[in-house]
Motif scaffolding. Structure first.
Motif, PDB file in Angstrom:
ATOM      1  N   LYS A 130       0.826  -1.205   0.000  1.00 52.88           N
ATOM      2  CA  LYS A 130       0.000   0.000   0.000  1.00 52.88           C
ATOM      3  C   LYS A 130       0.861   1.256   0.000  1.00 52.88           C
ATOM      4  N   LEU A 131       1.937   1.235   0.799  1.00 57.52           N
ATOM      5  CA  LEU A 131       2.841   2.378   0.827  1.00 57.52           C
ATOM      6  C   LEU A 131       3.503   2.575  -0.532  1.00 57.52           C
ATOM      7  N   ASP A 132       3.974   1.483  -1.129  1.00 57.15           N
ATOM      8  CA  ASP A 132       4.602   1.584  -2.446  1.00 57.15           C
ATOM      9  C   ASP A 132       3.631   2.147  -3.477  1.00 57.15           C
ATOM     10  N   ARG A 133       2.368   1.747  -3.366  1.00 62.66           N
ATOM     11  CA  ARG A 133       1.357   2.258  -4.296  1.00 62.66           C
ATOM     12  C   ARG A 133       1.213   3.768  -4.163  1.00 62.66           C
ATOM     13  N   GLU A 134       1.223   4.273  -2.924  1.00 65.65           N
ATOM     14  CA  GLU A 134       1.123   5.718  -2.717  1.00 65.65           C
ATOM     15  C   GLU A 134       2.371   6.435  -3.232  1.00 65.65           C
ATOM     16  N   THR A 139       0.060  19.898   0.766  1.00 65.29           N
ATOM     17  CA  THR A 139      -1.323  19.435   0.574  1.00 65.29           C
ATOM     18  C   THR A 139      -1.552  18.120   1.294  1.00 65.29           C
ATOM     19  N   LEU A 140      -0.550  17.237   1.262  1.00 66.15           N
ATOM     20  CA  LEU A 140      -0.662  15.964   1.985  1.00 66.15           C
ATOM     21  C   LEU A 140      -0.694  16.190   3.490  1.00 66.15           C
ATOM     22  N   ILE A 141       0.134  17.123   3.963  1.00 67.58           N
ATOM     23  CA  ILE A 141       0.201  17.406   5.402  1.00 67.58           C
ATOM     24  C   ILE A 141      -1.143  17.894   5.930  1.00 67.58           C
ATOM     25  N   HIS A 142      -1.882  18.608   5.111  1.00 68.33           N
ATOM     26  CA  HIS A 142      -3.184  19.115   5.541  1.00 68.33           C
ATOM     27  C   HIS A 142      -4.142  17.995   5.940  1.00 68.33           C
ATOM     28  N   PHE A 143      -3.888  16.785   5.414  1.00 61.80           N
ATOM     29  CA  PHE A 143      -4.765  15.647   5.710  1.00 61.80           C
ATOM     30  C   PHE A 143      -4.169  14.718   6.759  1.00 61.80           C
ATOM     31  N   ALA A 144      -3.095  15.156   7.420  1.00 62.09           N
ATOM     32  CA  ALA A 144      -2.394  14.282   8.365  1.00 62.09           C
ATOM     33  C   ALA A 144      -3.268  13.871   9.539  1.00 62.09           C
ATOM     34  N   ASP A 145      -4.158  14.735   9.970  1.00 60.08           N
ATOM     35  CA  ASP A 145      -4.966  14.459  11.159  1.00 60.08           C
ATOM     36  C   ASP A 145      -6.335  13.886  10.817  1.00 60.08           C
ATOM     37  N   GLN A 146      -6.524  13.500   9.546  1.00 62.93           N
ATOM     38  CA  GLN A 146      -7.823  12.975   9.147  1.00 62.93           C
ATOM     39  C   GLN A 146      -7.920  11.495   9.501  1.00 62.93           C
ATOM     40  N   LEU A 181      -6.549   9.688   0.344  1.00 65.80           N
ATOM     41  CA  LEU A 181      -5.380  10.552   0.396  1.00 65.80           C
ATOM     42  C   LEU A 181      -4.753  10.553   1.778  1.00 65.80           C
ATOM     43  N   SER A 182      -5.559  10.330   2.806  1.00 69.61           N
ATOM     44  CA  SER A 182      -5.051  10.275   4.173  1.00 69.61           C
ATOM     45  C   SER A 182      -4.706   8.837   4.518  1.00 69.61           C
ATOM     46  N   GLN A 183      -3.446   8.573   4.887  1.00 65.07           N
ATOM     47  CA  GLN A 183      -3.000   7.214   5.172  1.00 65.07           C
ATOM     48  C   GLN A 183      -2.377   7.086   6.555  1.00 65.07           C
ATOM     49  N   GLY A 184      -2.545   8.050   7.440  1.00 68.87           N
ATOM     50  CA  GLY A 184      -1.926   7.974   8.742  1.00 68.87           C
ATOM     51  C   GLY A 184      -0.595   8.698   8.770  1.00 68.87           C
ATOM     52  N   LEU A 198       2.786   6.686   7.564  1.00 73.79           N
ATOM     53  CA  LEU A 198       2.905   6.595   6.114  1.00 73.79           C
ATOM     54  C   LEU A 198       3.111   7.975   5.498  1.00 73.79           C
ATOM     55  N   LEU A 199       2.457   8.980   6.074  1.00 75.85           N
ATOM     56  CA  LEU A 199       2.609  10.330   5.557  1.00 75.85           C
ATOM     57  C   LEU A 199       4.052  10.807   5.692  1.00 75.85           C
ATOM     58  N   LYS A 200       4.681  10.453   6.812  1.00 74.04           N
ATOM     59  CA  LYS A 200       6.075  10.849   7.031  1.00 74.04           C
ATOM     60  C   LYS A 200       6.973  10.266   5.939  1.00 74.04           C
ATOM     61  N   LYS A 201       6.772   8.983   5.621  1.00 74.77           N
ATOM     62  CA  LYS A 201       7.576   8.359   4.572  1.00 74.77           C
ATOM     63  C   LYS A 201       7.313   9.003   3.217  1.00 74.77           C
ATOM     64  N   ARG A 202       6.072   9.381   2.974  1.00 76.55           N
ATOM     65  CA  ARG A 202       5.755  10.016   1.695  1.00 76.55           C
ATOM     66  C   ARG A 202       6.381  11.406   1.594  1.00 76.55           C
ATOM     67  N   ILE A 203       6.378  12.141   2.702  1.00 75.01           N
ATOM     68  CA  ILE A 203       6.995  13.469   2.697  1.00 75.01           C
ATOM     69  C   ILE A 203       8.503  13.357   2.453  1.00 75.01           C
ATOM     70  N   ILE A 204       9.139  12.377   3.088  1.00 79.27           N
ATOM     71  CA  ILE A 204      10.574  12.158   2.860  1.00 79.27           C
ATOM     72  C   ILE A 204      10.822  11.812   1.395  1.00 79.27           C
TER      73      ILE A 204
END
Length: 327
Positions: free
Chosen positions: A170-174, A196-203, A215-218, A221-227
């Motif tokens: 799932k992470l690789d897909r994102e 834009t991704l960070i805005h959904f971090a708390d969803q 778009l919100s994955q926790g 996962l969001l941290k890895k995507r931002i990196i």
């Protein structure tokens, strides 16, 4: 030869033959324990199937309350993004007050559902990033992949390694969707896409059995995507060739190691023919240098004619079981 035997006797003989050829690998666990594991496994599958059905039913019932998007700017923006990605299929655009993060649903009739708050809190450029991301999911057939992942999660609910692999998938897909979006953006837009991704971090987190993309994955996962976004570079031809080489090497190594991870046949389990009704035959002239065995059972005399008794006593799995019955 079978005319003198009743149907019941022949049935017993066939059952014994079936047992001889089917139970040919080492069973290290008691039958009761194996049965208990099977019951627990099937119960877990049944429970997860019921949960998934209830969730899907409740989720799709909410679709009747979806409202069509009437904002011409959003409709035009979606059409522009579809044209940019070469997508010609119709994708519906809806609004919902029950979700907090944009989602893509529908295998046959795809829909992008936006939360009501998005049209008020986000700029047109941020909405464009959202559309591009969800359209990449559609282009990569991720809704279908979601169904496959959900089915595998239900079947292998007990296996931590497989569940971990599905999570990484799932992470690789994102990451693939992020890379596809970034590949079409200017470098100075990468940070805006990340914000834009960070805005959904708390969803709300995505439900593991949901047939949708979210778009919100926790936060993890969001941290890895931002990196990933921070270190993203447009792939060069050299990098592509290197990636293909590594992929081919992994596939080759996997195929080469398959015989090593196959379950070995136990040499300790042997079939007992008995000692009084066995006659050993010398068929070496027919076998030559091949190491093999031959067993012939005489129903009337209740005797076995055997060549190479040592190998005849070892249980081994036949390669094509159906040939035994065809013969």
């Amino acid at each position: 030869e079978y005319g003198n035997y009743s149907k019941q006797t022949l049935s017993i003989i066939n059952q014994r033959l079936l047992q001889d050829f089917s139970i040919s690998t080492d069973k290290q666990l008691p039958d009761l324990l194996i049965t208990s594991f099977e019951v627990i496994w099937l119960s877990g599958i049944l429970l997860l199937v019921l949960i998934a059905i209830c969730y899907h039913k409740r989720f799709y019932q909410k679709q009747k309350y979806l409202k069509p998007v009437t904002d011409s700017a959003l409709i035009s923006l979606l059409a522009t993004c579809k044209q940019e990605l070469g997508i010609t299929s119709f994708i519906d655009l809806r609004l919902s007050s029950s979700i907090k993060s944009p989602i893509l649903i529908g295998l046959l009739k795809p829909k992008i559902i936006l939360p009501h708050s998005l049209t008020q809190s986000y700029s047109i450029q941020e909405v464009r990033y959202i559309f591009l991301h969800e359209l990449q999911h559609y282009k990569h057939k991720d809704i279908l992949i979601n169904y496959i992942i959900s089915a595998l999660t239900i079947i292998y609910w007990f296996h931590p390694l497989i569940l971990y692999a599905l999570k990484e998938m799932k992470l690789d897909r994102e990451l693939v969707c992020d890379s596809s979006v970034l590949n079409g953006l200017e470098e100075d837009q990468y940070a805006d896409y990340g914000y834009t991704l960070i805005h959904f971090a708390d969803q709300a987190h995505s439900y593991p059995l949901a047939p949708r993309t979210n778009l919100s994955q926790g936060k993890d996962l969001l941290k890895k995507r931002i990196i990933h976004i921070t270190h993203y570079q447009s792939p060069s031809k050299k990098l592509k060739v290197k990636s293909y080489f590594i992929f081919g090497l992994v596939v080759l190594i996997t195929l080469q190691t398959l015989p090593l991870i196959a379950r070995p046949i136990s040499n300790k389990v042997a079939f007992n023919f008995g000692s009084s009704n066995v006659k050993e035959e010398d068929l070496h002239a027919f076998f030559g240098d091949y190491i093999g065995t031959f067993v012939l059972y005489d129903l009337e005399e209740d005797t076995y004619s055997i060549y190479n008794k040592t190998h005849a006593l070892e249980r081994t799995s036949p390669n094509s079981t159906y040939k035994l019955y065809s013969a």
